[in-house]
Design a protein around this motif. Structure first.
Motif, PDB file in Angstrom:
ATOM      1  N   ARG B 177       0.799  -1.216   0.000  1.00  0.00           N
ATOM      2  CA  ARG B 177       0.000   0.000   0.000  1.00  0.00           C
ATOM      3  C   ARG B 177       0.842   1.282   0.000  1.00  0.00           C
ATOM      4  N   TYR B 178       1.564   1.532   1.086  1.00  0.00           N
ATOM      5  CA  TYR B 178       2.252   2.820   1.209  1.00  0.00           C
ATOM      6  C   TYR B 178       3.718   2.724   0.806  1.00  0.00           C
ATOM      7  N   VAL B 179       4.158   3.689  -0.002  1.00  0.00           N
ATOM      8  CA  VAL B 179       5.587   3.810  -0.262  1.00  0.00           C
ATOM      9  C   VAL B 179       6.197   4.542   0.932  1.00  0.00           C
ATOM     10  N   MET B 180       7.278   3.974   1.439  1.00  0.00           N
ATOM     11  CA  MET B 180       7.849   4.446   2.700  1.00  0.00           C
ATOM     12  C   MET B 180       9.325   4.736   2.538  1.00  0.00           C
ATOM     13  N   GLU B 181       9.760   5.759   3.243  1.00  0.00           N
ATOM     14  CA  GLU B 181      11.182   6.103   3.325  1.00  0.00           C
ATOM     15  C   GLU B 181      11.788   5.246   4.450  1.00  0.00           C
ATOM     16  N   PRO B 182      12.727   4.354   4.114  1.00  0.00           N
ATOM     17  CA  PRO B 182      13.242   3.475   5.179  1.00  0.00           C
ATOM     18  C   PRO B 182      14.287   4.181   6.027  1.00  0.00           C
ATOM     19  N   SER B 183      14.169   5.494   6.188  1.00  0.00           N
ATOM     20  CA  SER B 183      15.213   6.338   6.766  1.00  0.00           C
ATOM     21  C   SER B 183      16.448   6.072   5.927  1.00  0.00           C
ATOM     22  N   PRO B 184      17.441   6.937   5.898  1.00  0.00           N
ATOM     23  CA  PRO B 184      18.494   6.655   4.923  1.00  0.00           C
ATOM     24  C   PRO B 184      19.395   5.475   5.325  1.00  0.00           C
ATOM     25  N   ILE B 185      18.841   4.286   5.389  1.00  0.00           N
ATOM     26  CA  ILE B 185      19.692   3.110   5.555  1.00  0.00           C
ATOM     27  C   ILE B 185      20.262   2.765   4.180  1.00  0.00           C
ATOM     28  N   PRO B 186      21.436   2.137   4.117  1.00  0.00           N
ATOM     29  CA  PRO B 186      21.945   1.699   2.820  1.00  0.00           C
ATOM     30  C   PRO B 186      21.012   0.652   2.239  1.00  0.00           C
ATOM     31  N   LYS B 187      20.924   0.580   0.906  1.00  0.00           N
ATOM     32  CA  LYS B 187      19.970  -0.378   0.344  1.00  0.00           C
ATOM     33  C   LYS B 187      20.374  -1.815   0.639  1.00  0.00           C
ATOM     34  N   PHE B 188      21.621  -2.004   1.066  1.00  0.00           N
ATOM     35  CA  PHE B 188      22.066  -3.315   1.546  1.00  0.00           C
ATOM     36  C   PHE B 188      21.160  -3.822   2.675  1.00  0.00           C
ATOM     37  N   ASP B 189      20.645  -2.881   3.472  1.00  0.00           N
ATOM     38  CA  ASP B 189      19.805  -3.252   4.620  1.00  0.00           C
ATOM     39  C   ASP B 189      18.334  -3.467   4.245  1.00  0.00           C
ATOM     40  N   ASN B 190      17.922  -3.028   3.064  1.00  0.00           N
ATOM     41  CA  ASN B 190      16.497  -3.100   2.717  1.00  0.00           C
ATOM     42  C   ASN B 190      15.857  -4.483   2.893  1.00  0.00           C
ATOM     43  N   TYR B 210       6.049   6.595  12.027  1.00  0.00           N
ATOM     44  CA  TYR B 210       5.460   5.492  11.278  1.00  0.00           C
ATOM     45  C   TYR B 210       6.072   4.185  11.728  1.00  0.00           C
ATOM     46  N   ALA B 211       5.504   3.072  11.246  1.00  0.00           N
ATOM     47  CA  ALA B 211       5.894   1.793  11.825  1.00  0.00           C
ATOM     48  C   ALA B 211       5.747   0.667  10.816  1.00  0.00           C
ATOM     49  N   VAL B 212       6.511  -0.378  11.057  1.00  0.00           N
ATOM     50  CA  VAL B 212       6.368  -1.621  10.297  1.00  0.00           C
ATOM     51  C   VAL B 212       6.258  -2.754  11.312  1.00  0.00           C
ATOM     52  N   PRO B 213       5.090  -3.403  11.394  1.00  0.00           N
ATOM     53  CA  PRO B 213       4.945  -4.539  12.316  1.00  0.00           C
ATOM     54  C   PRO B 213       5.849  -5.698  11.878  1.00  0.00           C
ATOM     55  N   PRO B 214       6.056  -6.693  12.736  1.00  0.00           N
ATOM     56  CA  PRO B 214       6.870  -7.851  12.364  1.00  0.00           C
ATOM     57  C   PRO B 214       6.224  -8.592  11.184  1.00  0.00           C
ATOM     58  N   HIS B 215       7.037  -9.325  10.455  1.00  0.00           N
ATOM     59  CA  HIS B 215       6.545 -10.183   9.358  1.00  0.00           C
ATOM     60  C   HIS B 215       5.671  -9.425   8.359  1.00  0.00           C
ATOM     61  N   THR B 216       5.976  -8.162   8.135  1.00  0.00           N
ATOM     62  CA  THR B 216       5.199  -7.380   7.170  1.00  0.00           C
ATOM     63  C   THR B 216       5.938  -7.358   5.839  1.00  0.00           C
ATOM     64  N   LYS B 217       5.152  -7.483   4.769  1.00  0.00           N
ATOM     65  CA  LYS B 217       5.757  -7.487   3.437  1.00  0.00           C
ATOM     66  C   LYS B 217       6.329  -6.104   3.116  1.00  0.00           C
ATOM     67  N   VAL B 218       7.616  -6.053   2.841  1.00  0.00           N
ATOM     68  CA  VAL B 218       8.284  -4.798   2.480  1.00  0.00           C
ATOM     69  C   VAL B 218       9.046  -5.044   1.187  1.00  0.00           C
ATOM     70  N   VAL B 219       8.639  -4.357   0.120  1.00  0.00           N
ATOM     71  CA  VAL B 219       9.234  -4.597  -1.194  1.00  0.00           C
ATOM     72  C   VAL B 219       9.986  -3.354  -1.655  1.00  0.00           C
ATOM     73  N   SER B 220      11.238  -3.522  -2.033  1.00  0.00           N
ATOM     74  CA  SER B 220      12.004  -2.416  -2.601  1.00  0.00           C
ATOM     75  C   SER B 220      11.534  -2.206  -4.037  1.00  0.00           C
TER      76      SER B 220
END
Lengths: 191, 286
Positions: B177-190, B210-220
């Protein structure tokens, strides 16, 4: 009501009791289907310990609280006013609503947020007579595979989930136990 | 007896932050506005993360702070001391022992467990901000799920550089659903954003949680013909020899010598203690 119950029953050590209660509330909201214990308050009947503790943890003069049906007693009103200062409201304007599933009434009367601000929605605290990890199958964010929770209803929660990212969020309380169902959770009835 | 209320903030402020965290968890990736307070440190030093940590900590917690992976930088040391003083919590540098980890711009190398909470310090929470400066417009774009502009940005990367050159702050889509800024972590961490721990993000100056619960789908975000790639410097760590960790490049002298070391200091230290030896550590021992 006696002065004793109105002024008593709050947190003994507010910062620490609230921190513990919030961690439990956050954990269940982040992990639908899990059940945690929250203690710290002694609210007047018919409120459960968990519901009372949740209200003390999250409500203050900035949040409108709707006391639904049997939860709307003089004792509860005075207790809530003394400990939180939260203004009471009807269901339509409420940030938080507390009561049994029957008393909370139709879900479509509660705020579900707006497209640009989906966070401006009501959180319902549903008082349950029992709370177990059986029944409706839950999946979605926070759930690894599948989780199960004894929900008081299924079609109405499914309709709420279909509104995503709008919709209400729910806490379920029973004695000193809480569980939660955020709008992001998919619900299925498994035979 | 501490002269501060537990964890510095007053109770009403904590309740406000806690309500925002709960709504953030209910709508993963959506930025919840909150009334950020002035903290006894400047904006840009992690005031958002500090407020989220303050609302989350209990007296029994063990707290760890990392800044770009390191436990011993000024920012990390200051925040650790802040909560030692104001909350009286135990602190640690070991990832496994921490229950709450506040981080600036890295996810620890060690896999986080169910019982841990990761709190990010976020400078700019809005992934679309550099593409569209108006908040009214970015809100509308999120509400309409209108993220074409972000793909145009990634496409322009490819047309200019032949590959998606965005190497940090790489945009992700959370729970479809939402496009999110993963804070500026390196994309290695995505790829690590899909984890067992609860992830909370706090932006103090920009007043968003904002938040990401455990086991949530996060797609780069990526393209079929240019798939997402988690990249790092193509070296092993010069101290511990790790080949799977994100590396910092350190200039050694004015003759062009340089070394690569793990950015996660705890990971590197624990590997060195376990007997792993990298290129420069070997030379030092010889």
């Amino acid at each position: 009501m006696s002065a004793q119950t109105q002024f008593s029953g709050g947190f003994q050590n507010a910062p620490v009791d609230a921190a513990h209660a919030f961690r439990a509330a956050m954990t269940v909201m982040a992990r639908p289907g899990q059940i945690r214990t929250v203690v710290g308050s002694v609210p007047p009947t018919p409120l459960s310990v968990a519901a009372g503790t949740l209200l003390l943890t999250l409500c203050d003069p900035e949040t409108k609280v709707h006391l639904a049906g049997k939860a709307d007693t003089g004792a509860v009103r005075q207790w809530l006013a003394f400990h939180t200062g939260a203004p009471l409201s009807d269901a339509v304007e409420a940030d938080f609503a507390v009561g049994t599933w029957q008393d909370l009434g139709p879900l479509d009367q509660y705020r579900i947020g707006t497209a640009e601000y989906p966070d401006r929605s009501a959180t319902l605290i549903v008082e349950c007579t029992n709370l177990h990890q059986v029944g409706a199958a839950l999946s979605g964010p926070g759930v690894k595979g599948k989780a199960y929770l004894s929900l008081p209803d299924i079609p109405r929660f499914q309709r709420n989930a279909a509104l995503y990212p709008l919709g209400c969020d729910f806490f379920f309380t029973c004695d000193d136990k809480i569980a939660a169902l955020p709008r992001s959770t998919q619900i299925k009835l498994e035979g | 007896m501490s002269e501060y209320n537990f964890a510095y903030l007053d109770e009403q402020t904590k309740r406000m932050i806690r309500r925002a965290i709960l709504k953030g968890l209910a709508v993963p990736g959506y930025q919840v506005p909150f009334a950020s307070r002035e903290m006894p440190m400047p904006y840009g030093w992690g005031t958002g993360g500090v407020q989220v940590s303050a609302a989350t900590l209990t007296p029994e917690d063990t707290f760890k702070v990392i800044d770009q992976g390191a436990d011993d930088t000024t920012n990390a040391v200051s925040i650790r001391k802040f909560f030692e003083n104001t909350a009286g919590v135990e602190t640690t540098e070991e990832t496994e022992k921490a229950t709450v980890i506040q981080t600036r711009h890295r996810i620890p190398e060690a896999k986080l467990s169910e019982d841990q909470i990761l709190v990010y310090q976020v400078p700019i929470p809005e992934p679309l901000r550099f593409l569209e400066p108006r908040e009214t417009e970015t809100r509308k774009m999120h509400s309409l799920e209108e993220y074409g502009l972000m793909h145009v940005k990634l496409y322009e990367d490819i047309s200019q550089h032949g590959a998606i050159s965005t190497s940090y702050a790489y945009p992700v889509k959370v729970s479809d659903r939402y496009v999110m800024e993963p804070s500026p972590i390196p994309k290695f961490d995505n790829p690590k954003l899909e984890m067992d721990a609860i992830q909370l993000f706090g932006a103090g100056r920009e007043q968003r949680i904002y938040a990401v619960p455990p086991h949530t789908k996060v797609v780069s975000l990526d393209f079929e013909d240019y798939p997402f790639e988690a990249t790092k410097a193509d070296h092993p760590c010069d101290l511990c020899g790790a080949e799977d960790s994100y590396l910092d490049e350190v200039i050694m002298d004015d003759a062009g010598n340089r070394m690569f070391v793990c950015s996660d200091t705890d990971y590197c230290r624990s590997r060195c203690t376990a007997g792993h030896v990298g290129r420069l550590a070997e030379e030092g021992a010889a």
